[in-house]
Design an enzyme around this catalytic site. Structure first.
Site, PDB file in Angstrom:
ATOM      1  N   GLY A  46      41.498  -1.690 -30.355  1.00 24.55           N
ATOM      2  CA  GLY A  46      41.907  -2.958 -29.754  1.00 24.55           C
ATOM      3  C   GLY A  46      42.810  -3.632 -30.628  1.00 24.55           C
ATOM      4  N   GLN A  51      47.042 -11.191 -33.483  1.00 24.00           N
ATOM      5  CA  GLN A  51      47.106 -10.552 -34.749  1.00 24.00           C
ATOM      6  C   GLN A  51      48.495 -10.132 -34.914  1.00 24.00           C
ATOM      7  OE1 GLN A  51      43.452  -7.674 -32.983  1.00 24.00           O
ATOM      8  NE2 GLN A  51      43.247  -7.630 -35.237  1.00 24.00           N
ATOM      9  N   CYS A  93      37.921  -4.770 -38.309  1.00 19.72           N
ATOM     10  CA  CYS A  93      39.047  -5.431 -37.748  1.00 19.72           C
ATOM     11  C   CYS A  93      40.255  -5.225 -38.605  1.00 19.72           C
ATOM     12  CB  CYS A  93      38.478  -6.874 -37.759  1.00 19.72           C
ATOM     13  SG  CYS A  93      39.871  -8.181 -36.963  1.00 19.72           S
ATOM     14  N   LEU A  94      41.210  -4.907 -37.634  1.00 21.37           N
ATOM     15  CA  LEU A  94      42.391  -4.701 -38.401  1.00 21.37           C
ATOM     16  C   LEU A  94      43.054  -5.902 -39.089  1.00 21.37           C
ATOM     17  CD1 LEU A  94      44.397  -2.651 -35.454  1.00 21.37           C
ATOM     18  CD2 LEU A  94      43.361  -1.804 -37.506  1.00 21.37           C
ATOM     19  N   HIS A 135      34.708  -8.490 -28.915  1.00 21.99           N
ATOM     20  CA  HIS A 135      35.482  -8.739 -30.318  1.00 21.99           C
ATOM     21  C   HIS A 135      37.118  -9.252 -29.942  1.00 21.99           C
ATOM     22  CE1 HIS A 135      36.658  -7.065 -34.269  1.00 21.99           C
ATOM     23  NE2 HIS A 135      37.712  -7.242 -33.748  1.00 21.99           N
ATOM     24  N   GLU A 136      37.740  -8.631 -29.235  1.00 20.85           N
ATOM     25  CA  GLU A 136      39.171  -8.943 -28.835  1.00 20.85           C
ATOM     26  C   GLU A 136      39.028 -10.515 -28.368  1.00 20.85           C
ATOM     27  OE1 GLU A 136      41.107  -7.465 -30.150  1.00 20.85           O
ATOM     28  OE2 GLU A 136      39.928  -5.331 -30.382  1.00 20.85           O
ATOM     29  N   HIS A 139      39.022 -12.960 -30.908  1.00 23.45           N
ATOM     30  CA  HIS A 139      40.359 -13.260 -31.515  1.00 23.45           C
ATOM     31  C   HIS A 139      41.189 -14.535 -30.590  1.00 23.45           C
ATOM     32  CE1 HIS A 139      40.901 -10.533 -34.635  1.00 23.45           C
ATOM     33  NE2 HIS A 139      40.430  -9.610 -33.729  1.00 23.45           N
TER      34      HIS A 139
HETATM   35  O1  GNR Z   1      40.116  -0.709 -34.427  1.00 24.61           O
HETATM   36  C1  GNR Z   1      38.936  -1.618 -34.357  1.00 24.61           C
HETATM   37  N1  GNR Z   1      37.765  -0.974 -34.244  1.00 24.61           N
HETATM   38  C2  GNR Z   1      36.459  -1.711 -33.763  1.00 24.61           C
HETATM   39  C3  GNR Z   1      35.266  -1.244 -34.329  1.00 24.61           C
HETATM   40  C4  GNR Z   1      33.992  -1.757 -33.873  1.00 24.61           C
HETATM   41  C5  GNR Z   1      34.361  -3.049 -33.078  1.00 24.61           C
HETATM   42  C6  GNR Z   1      35.419  -3.775 -32.772  1.00 24.61           C
HETATM   43  C7  GNR Z   1      36.565  -3.044 -33.253  1.00 24.61           C
HETATM   44  S1  GNR Z   1      38.045  -3.551 -32.805  1.00 24.61           S
HETATM   45  C8  GNR Z   1      38.937  -3.041 -33.891  1.00 24.61           C
HETATM   46  C9  GNR Z   1      40.370  -3.547 -33.753  1.00 24.61           C
HETATM   47  C10 GNR Z   1      40.724  -4.813 -34.115  1.00 24.61           C
HETATM   48  O2  GNR Z   1      40.729  -5.418 -34.987  1.00 24.61           O
HETATM   49  N2  GNR Z   1      40.738  -5.522 -32.837  1.00 24.61           N
HETATM   50  O3  GNR Z   1      40.916  -6.866 -32.881  1.00 24.61           O
HETATM   51 NI    NI Z   2      39.809  -7.365 -34.710  1.00 23.82          NI
END
Ligand code: GNR
Ligand code: NI
Length: 171
Positions: A46, A51, A93-94, A135-136, A139
């Site tokens: 995601g 980001q 998270c990236l 999670h997204e 952000h």
């Molecule tokens: O790649 C991602 N893996 C992930 C694993 C568990 C819960 C959330 C994520 S999102 C993350 C990519 C990212 O940072 N998206 O904002």
């Molecule tokens: Ni993230």
């Protein structure tokens, strides 16, 4: 399509609240294409626009595990319903590279959004899909998963990332 640089914590842009999109036009489609490219090249599932430094309420996701790509696009997503039951998932998270921690979130949720073509959609999400969309959407509010950890764990992670960043700068 272009692979963009993913911002990492600590970076004040990641704490900005993203703005709703007025319409899904050419500019937004180009942004979603670039976001998807960037996400695939970083092996993420995601990505939110902020980001890559763009404060728009746009998310791309792809949870497929095989070769066949299943991109999903969410513009102006709103959570309509969330489960009182929680489920815990080890998140990464990236924008918080190489750090992982368990986070509890509502197990299921219902999200209303516009798709790539600007059509209104509703999605009932559960499992990893529910975790990832929440999670997204965090952000979009300037929230990172480390904000749910203890003060100590969070500060240790930020310290590590700051240190890693400073060693990359050649004076
Ligand atoms: O790649 C991602 N893996 C992930 C694993 C568990 C819960 C959330 C994520 S999102 C993350 C990519 C990212 O940072 N998206 O904002
Ligand atoms: Ni993230």
């Amino acid at each position: 399509m272009t692979v963009k640089t993913i911002l990492t914590e600590p970076n004040p842009l990641l704490r900005q609240i993203s703005k709703p999109v007025e319409s899904v036009g050419a500019e937004e489609k180009k942004l979603m294409d670039d976001m998807l490219d960037t996400m695939y090249s970083a092996n993420g599932i995601g990505l939110a626009a902020i980001q890559i430094g763009i404060p728009k309420r746009i998310i791309v996701m792809d949870l497929s595990k095989n070769e066949k790509k299943e991109p999903r696009y969410f513009v102006n997503p709103i959570i309509k319903n969330r489960d009182i039951k929680k489920s815990t998932y080890e998140e990464g998270c990236l924008s918080v590279p190489n750090q992982f921690a368990e986070v509890a979130r509502p197990k299921e949720c219902e999200v209303e959004y516009l798709d790539y073509y600007g059509n209104k959609k509703i999605l009932k999400a559960q499992g990893l899909l529910a975790t990832c969309i929440q999670h997204e959407m965090d952000h979009l509010e300037g929230i990172l998963f480390i904000d749910y950890l203890s003060k100590l764990k969070k500060s240790m992670i930020i310290k590590k990332l700051s240190k890693a960043k400073s060693t990359r700068i050649v004076v």
